[in-house]
Design a protein around this motif. Structure first.
Motif, short mmCIF file in Angstrom:
data_model
loop_
_atom_site.label_atom_id
_atom_site.label_comp_id
_atom_site.label_asym_id
_atom_site.label_seq_id
_atom_site.Cartn_x
_atom_site.Cartn_y
_atom_site.Cartn_z
N GLN A 8 -23.94 -10.04 -7.90
CA GLN A 8 -23.48 -10.91 -8.99
C GLN A 8 -22.42 -10.20 -9.83
N ALA A 11 -19.15 -9.84 -7.83
CA ALA A 11 -18.45 -11.12 -7.71
C ALA A 11 -17.75 -11.49 -9.02
N VAL A 12 -18.42 -11.24 -10.14
CA VAL A 12 -17.82 -11.56 -11.45
C VAL A 12 -16.54 -10.76 -11.66
N TRP A 15 -13.66 -11.77 -9.31
CA TRP A 15 -13.12 -13.04 -9.79
C TRP A 15 -12.26 -12.81 -11.03
N TRP A 60 -18.19 -18.43 -7.39
CA TRP A 60 -19.14 -19.04 -8.33
C TRP A 60 -20.46 -19.35 -7.62
N ILE A 63 -22.36 -16.15 -7.30
CA ILE A 63 -22.92 -15.78 -8.61
C ILE A 63 -24.12 -16.66 -8.93
N GLN A 78 -26.99 -15.22 -19.72
CA GLN A 78 -26.51 -15.20 -18.35
C GLN A 78 -26.44 -16.61 -17.77
N VAL A 82 -22.95 -18.51 -16.73
CA VAL A 82 -22.73 -18.94 -15.34
C VAL A 82 -22.41 -20.44 -15.30
N LEU A 133 -15.74 -14.95 -17.94
CA LEU A 133 -16.04 -13.97 -16.90
C LEU A 133 -16.23 -12.58 -17.49
N LEU A 140 -24.17 -9.00 -17.86
CA LEU A 140 -24.86 -8.55 -16.65
C LEU A 140 -25.00 -7.04 -16.60
#
Length: 143
Positions: A8, A11-12, A15, A60, A63, A78, A82, A133, A140
């Motif tokens: 997660q 990926a954040v 992105w 997304w 995530i 969180q 998201v 983001l 996170l």
């Protein structure tokens, strides 16, 4: 940290980097390249942002899946972040960008045509997405 949390976080930040690089570097700079006309730049932009939106949707979903796998440990912040970044992506990719595409296809991309409210709205959504983001990444990492 669980594997889902690590995925997660990765990926954040991937992105986040993509949005920063494409929306705030590539998009404005392409029009300064030698030989690039406004119609050519707009055509390139349409392709690049369509591809970006597809990759963003995949990120997304990654995530979201990671969040669902660790939902018992997820904070309200969180979950809210998201969902918010997903809403922002959806508004830009499914509403504003298609409207901009239709406008360009209907009217063409002649030089000297002023930016529209749609363009300003898309930029605004990109700025908000960048902030969401970044906030999600920080939340996170702090968990």
């Amino acid at each position: 940290m669980t594997a889902a949390a690590g995925v997660q976080i990765a990926a954040v930040f991937v992105w986040l980097g993509m949005v920063a690089a494409i929306s705030f570097l590539e998009a404005p700079l392409k029009f300064r390249a030698p030989g690039i006309t406004v119609p050519l730049g707009v055509g390139i932009g349409r392709l690049v942002f369509r591809a970006l939106n597809i990759v963003e949707a995949v990120l997304w979903l990654v995530i979201l899946a990671a969040l669902l796998l660790r939902l018992a440990d997820a904070s309200v912040a969180q979950i809210v972040l998201v969902v918010a970044v997903g809403v922002d992506l959806g508004l830009g990719a499914l509403l504003v960008r298609p409207l901009m595409d239709r406008k360009v296809l209907a009217e063409g991309a002649a030089s000297g045509v002023p930016r529209t409210v749609l363009h300003g709205g898309y930029i605004g959504l990109e700025v908000v997405k960048l902030g969401l983001l970044a906030a999600l990444g920080v939340v996170l990492l702090a968990a």
